[in-house]
Design an enzyme around this catalytic site. Structure first.
Site, PDB file in Angstrom:
ATOM      1  N   GLY A 169     -12.096   9.227  42.859  1.00 42.02           N
ATOM      2  CA  GLY A 169     -13.047   8.163  43.156  1.00 42.02           C
ATOM      3  C   GLY A 169     -12.564   6.786  42.754  1.00 42.02           C
ATOM      4  N   ARG A 250      -5.891   7.786  31.269  1.00 44.89           N
ATOM      5  CA  ARG A 250      -5.820   8.255  29.892  1.00 44.89           C
ATOM      6  C   ARG A 250      -4.524   7.738  29.284  1.00 44.89           C
ATOM      7  NH1 ARG A 250     -10.484   9.112  30.302  1.00 44.89           N
ATOM      8  NH2 ARG A 250     -11.663  11.017  29.788  1.00 44.89           N
ATOM      9  N   GLU A 279      -5.030   6.317  20.446  1.00 43.92           N
ATOM     10  CA  GLU A 279      -6.298   5.630  20.692  1.00 43.92           C
ATOM     11  C   GLU A 279      -7.300   6.016  19.617  1.00 43.92           C
ATOM     12  OE1 GLU A 279      -9.660   5.789  24.110  1.00 43.92           O
ATOM     13  OE2 GLU A 279      -7.656   5.268  24.845  1.00 43.92           O
ATOM     14  N   HIS A 298     -10.919   0.717  25.910  1.00 47.46           N
ATOM     15  CA  HIS A 298     -11.483   1.853  26.654  1.00 47.46           C
ATOM     16  C   HIS A 298     -12.925   1.547  27.073  1.00 47.46           C
ATOM     17  CE1 HIS A 298     -10.945   6.491  27.184  1.00 47.46           C
ATOM     18  NE2 HIS A 298     -11.623   5.951  28.190  1.00 47.46           N
ATOM     19  N   ALA A 300     -13.670   0.086  30.375  1.00 47.39           N
ATOM     20  CA  ALA A 300     -13.708  -0.294  31.791  1.00 47.39           C
ATOM     21  C   ALA A 300     -15.107  -0.121  32.340  1.00 47.39           C
ATOM     22  CB  ALA A 300     -12.728   0.553  32.594  1.00 47.39           C
TER      23      ALA A 300
END
Length: 337
Positions: A169, A250, A279, A298, A300
């Site tokens: 997507g 990722r 992370e 992280h 978005a």
């Protein structure tokens, strides 16, 4: 995609992940639904709006909406204690945190697993485009400046060659956003099946062929054993110095040390990372404040963007549980996405 500790995050209503009615042997039996490990009003309301019956976790639970990405052990225990659960809705698009649980159930016809994949594409694709444009216009250097810069730098996105790794997507929404820029887009995916809006579609085995001509590389693929460190020192060396790398997938898709070296040596125009490895990115890491890098934490997509979208996915799948099995975001537990 992140948010507060256990609030799902991500987005996109132009999903292509809605599947046809499942075969009878894979279709969960209709029944009551549980929201766990704790209830959230927006998602409880989504179940009720879809006509679902809510029950506490127990023998009557047929569908389980699991809202925690951290409490993997709790999900595992719930499935072990309640074998009547036949459908599990996971909160994020990526399901790598649940890989061990998925693997244990990979050979069983049930539960059916669904995720938020395809539901969160819009804000993530939007974020990827923002990173590309910001890098091309040397925003990292500009925002760090404390005096007027006289160096003339910056390029346009129009007509550039873009490589998008992944065909889900996010990738498809990014293709839509790139269309006004008349970019020449190549999609890299597991199969060579064409992707609408892309000039070319190639397999992962052909990634090395398309990197040397790329102006932009956007990583939007799932995290699996096959994609770990997909972009390593060797592949970074294939990219031309004019290229920018953006990762909204990722962090483990990129060799971070090799990326820092490429940026330090000016072998890349820039890198935009919404995800990192490790992370969170530690304080003092070379990527922080790098004049050729943008790091976003992280985010978005945020809960404000994504909670309504996950609620929409829940409504759809609660109706599917009661109806003909037309579930969205079905996960293949063997493939891990």
């Amino acid at each position: 995609m992140t948010g507060s500790a256990d609030v799902p995050v991500a987005r996109g209503h132009r999903s292509t992940d809605v599947v046809a009615a499942l075969p009878a042997d894979r279709r969960p039996r209709p029944g009551a639904v549980t929201v766990a490990p704790r209830e959230s009003p927006v998602f409880v309301a989504a179940v009720e709006e879809a006509g679902g019956t809510l029950v506490p976790l127990g023998p009557d639970t047929r569908g389980l909406i699991w809202l925690s990405y951290r409490d993997v052990a709790g999900l595992d225990a719930a499935l072990a204690a309640h074998p009547g659960i036949e459908w599990v809705q996971l909160p994020w698009a990526g399901v790598d945190a649940f890989s061990d649980v998925l693997a244990r159930h990979a050979d069983a016809p049930r539960p059916l697993w669904t995720s938020a994949k395809g539901a969160y594409s819009e804000p993530v694709a939007e974020h990827a485009l923002m990173l590309v444009l910001s890098l091309f216009r040397v925003v990292p250097s500009r925002v760090q400046a404390t005096s007027w810069q006289t160096e003339q730098r910056g390029v346009s996105l129009y007509g550039r060659r873009v490589v998008v790794v992944g065909a889900g997507g996010i990738a498809r929404e990014l293709l839509r956003l790139l269309a006004p820029f008349e970019c020449r887009v190549t999609v890299v995916r597991r199969s060579a099946e064409p992707v609408a809006g892309a000039e070319r579609t190639v397999t992962v085995e052909q990634l090395d062929e398309v990197l040397p001509d790329a102006d932009v590389v956007v990583l939007a693929a799932a995290s699996t054993a096959e994609t770990a460190r997909l972009v390593d020192a060797r592949r970074l060396a294939l990219l031309p110095p004019r290229a920018v790398l953006v990762n909204v997938a990722r962090g483990d898709l990129v060799d971070t040390e090799a990326l820092v070296a490429a940026l330090d040596d000016e072998r890349l125009w820039g890198a935009g990372l919404d995800v990192t490895s490790p992370e969170p990115l530690p304080d003092g890491h070379p990527l922080w404040g790098h004049p050729r890098a943008i790091v976003t934490p992280h985010q978005a997509d945020t809960p404000e963007m994504t909670a309504p979208l996950l609620a929409g996915r829940i409504r759809h799948n609660v109706r599917a549980l009661a109806g003909d099995g037309d579930f969205a975001g079905v996960v293949d537990p063997r493939a891990g996405y």
